[in-house]
Design a protein around this motif. Sequence first.
Motif, mmCIF file in Angstrom:
data_model
loop_
_atom_site.group_PDB
_atom_site.id
_atom_site.type_symbol
_atom_site.label_atom_id
_atom_site.label_comp_id
_atom_site.label_asym_id
_atom_site.label_seq_id
_atom_site.Cartn_x
_atom_site.Cartn_y
_atom_site.Cartn_z
ATOM 1 N N LEU A 146 0.821 -1.205 0.000
ATOM 2 C CA LEU A 146 0.000 0.000 0.000
ATOM 3 C C LEU A 146 0.858 1.260 0.000
ATOM 4 C CD1 LEU A 146 -2.525 -1.187 2.724
ATOM 5 C CD2 LEU A 146 -3.095 -0.863 0.308
ATOM 6 N N ASP A 147 1.887 1.305 0.859
ATOM 7 C CA ASP A 147 2.651 2.530 1.055
ATOM 8 C C ASP A 147 3.764 2.713 0.022
ATOM 9 O OD1 ASP A 147 1.083 3.012 3.229
ATOM 10 O OD2 ASP A 147 2.582 2.440 4.726
ATOM 11 N N ASP A 148 4.451 1.627 -0.297
ATOM 12 C CA ASP A 148 5.617 1.743 -1.175
ATOM 13 C C ASP A 148 5.214 1.630 -2.647
ATOM 14 O OD1 ASP A 148 7.970 1.036 -2.761
ATOM 15 O OD2 ASP A 148 9.024 0.817 -0.872
ATOM 16 N N LEU A 149 4.466 0.592 -2.994
ATOM 17 C CA LEU A 149 4.110 0.396 -4.399
ATOM 18 C C LEU A 149 2.874 1.194 -4.802
ATOM 19 C CD1 LEU A 149 4.809 -3.411 -4.931
ATOM 20 C CD2 LEU A 149 6.336 -1.450 -5.177
ATOM 21 N N GLY A 150 2.005 1.512 -3.829
ATOM 22 C CA GLY A 150 0.873 2.379 -4.131
ATOM 23 C C GLY A 150 -0.419 1.690 -4.494
ATOM 24 N N PHE A 151 -0.533 0.386 -4.193
ATOM 25 C CA PHE A 151 -1.770 -0.325 -4.524
ATOM 26 C C PHE A 151 -2.936 0.129 -3.641
ATOM 27 C CE2 PHE A 151 1.232 -3.493 -6.335
ATOM 28 C CZ PHE A 151 0.679 -3.581 -7.594
ATOM 29 N N TYR A 152 -4.138 -0.003 -4.169
ATOM 30 C CA TYR A 152 -5.372 0.310 -3.450
ATOM 31 C C TYR A 152 -5.974 -0.927 -2.806
ATOM 32 C CZ TYR A 152 -7.244 5.054 -3.865
ATOM 33 O OH TYR A 152 -7.519 6.374 -3.685
ATOM 34 N N GLY A 153 -5.828 -2.052 -3.501
ATOM 35 C CA GLY A 153 -6.436 -3.296 -3.034
ATOM 36 C C GLY A 153 -5.446 -4.440 -3.106
ATOM 37 N N LEU A 154 -5.765 -5.520 -2.395
ATOM 38 C CA LEU A 154 -4.907 -6.697 -2.374
ATOM 39 C C LEU A 154 -5.750 -7.947 -2.597
ATOM 40 C CD1 LEU A 154 -2.691 -5.753 0.703
ATOM 41 C CD2 LEU A 154 -2.161 -5.403 -1.717
ATOM 42 N N TYR A 155 -5.112 -8.962 -3.171
ATOM 43 C CA TYR A 155 -5.790 -10.203 -3.540
ATOM 44 C C TYR A 155 -5.033 -11.360 -2.904
ATOM 45 C CZ TYR A 155 -7.240 -13.873 -6.977
ATOM 46 O OH TYR A 155 -7.696 -15.003 -7.592
ATOM 47 N N THR A 156 -5.727 -12.177 -2.126
ATOM 48 C CA THR A 156 -5.113 -13.386 -1.592
ATOM 49 C C THR A 156 -5.755 -14.608 -2.218
ATOM 50 O OG1 THR A 156 -6.568 -13.925 0.285
ATOM 51 C CG2 THR A 156 -4.936 -12.168 0.620
#
Length: 370
Positions: free
Chosen positions: A112-122
Amino acid sequence: ERWGFNAKLHWFWAEKDGTKYGWPSPLFTEPEIEGLRQTIAEDTALGIRPSTYMGYPAVGSPSPLSRQFGYEWSRRPMSTQPSEPPKGHYFWDVCAHSGYADYMAAGAQWMLDDLGFYGLYTDGCAQAYPCKNTHHGCGWVDEAGQVHSTWPVFATREMLKRMYKLIHAKHEDGYLVNHVSFNTLIPTMSFSDIVYSGEHEQYENLLRFRVRWQGKQWGYWSVLLGGDAHIYEPLHMTWCLLHGVSVWPQGWTDRNDASRKTSNLWQTYDRFGYRDAQWIPYFRAEKLVSNADAEQVKTSLYLIQGERALLVVANLTPEVVQARVHVDLEAMGLKGTVVRNALTDEALPYADGAISLRLRPSTFVLVWVE
C-alpha cells in the motif's frame, strides 16, 4: 470510464512473466517491471483502483525466505507441491498461526505505502488447514504423548482482519479480495470486501449454488470465476445472474468480446436501478412467475413494485428451448405495456399472461417489463 471499470488487477507485480522467483512471489522484492509505480499512480489518478495478487498460504522454496522461516511457518505434517519455473521450485505450505501472519501484515502495508496499490488479492489464505507444528503453537499432546492437529480458524481470521484494517485505514474505498474455493468457512472469510470463488468447481447444481455461492445468507459479496478459457461463456453468466451474483471480469485478457459484454450487463442493471429493487430468486418467485411448460427454465427477477421488473430467464439445459414465461403483472403492479429484451431493446411476444421466448442452450434472456 465508458465501460464502467473502476478497479484493475495487476496479475504480476514483481516481474513480467513470473518465472524468476516462482510462485508465490516473495514480498519486499523490488519490482522488475519497468515503470510499475508510475503505472499504479496513473491508474489511481484515473479512478481505476489498482490491486495485485500478493498472498498464498505458502512460501516459495528454495529461497532465502524459506531457509530462514520455512520450518517455523510450515504446516505439519509437511505439505509441499511442485511449482516450476524456475527449475526445482516448489510451494512450502505454511500456517496462519505462525509468523507468516506478521509477514502478510507487513507485506500488505508495504504494498500500500511503497508500491501504491489500493487493493490486495489473496489466494487460499482464508482456508484453515489442520496443523500440528508445535514450534508456532499448533497441535496438542494426548496422554500417550502423541501430537494431534488443531485447526487455526481464529489465527487465520485474525491475519485477514489485520490486512483488511490496514487497507481500509489507507484507502476508504480500498478492497481485500479473498479467493476461496471448495469451502465456506465464514469466520475466516468474513474480512473480505469480495469473496472470489468457484475455481475448478461444478456450477451446474441448483442446491449447491444456493447454499455455497449466494452471498446474501452469509453476509459477503460473492463473485465467481468464469470459464478456465478466459472467454465470455454464457453458461457461467447464466448460473450467476440467476442467483444474483456476478462473474469476475478478466478484462482485456478475455476473449470473445467479454469485456464489452460484461460492461453491457452492468450498464443494463444500473439503468434498471437494481440497487433499489427487490431481489426475488427463482425459488421464491413462484407466485409472480412460473415456467410450467419448461421445467429446466428458471426465472429470477428484480422488482420495483408498480414501476418495472427485470426478469433473468435462464435455460439450464444444453438444448434450445421454446418457453412461455407466465407472469402475474397485477401482483407486480405493472401493466405490461413494455415487454422487451433488456439488452437488445427488441419487443418480445406477450399474450394471455405469458412471454414467449426462444432460449439458446445454457444461456439467458433479460426481460424488461413495465
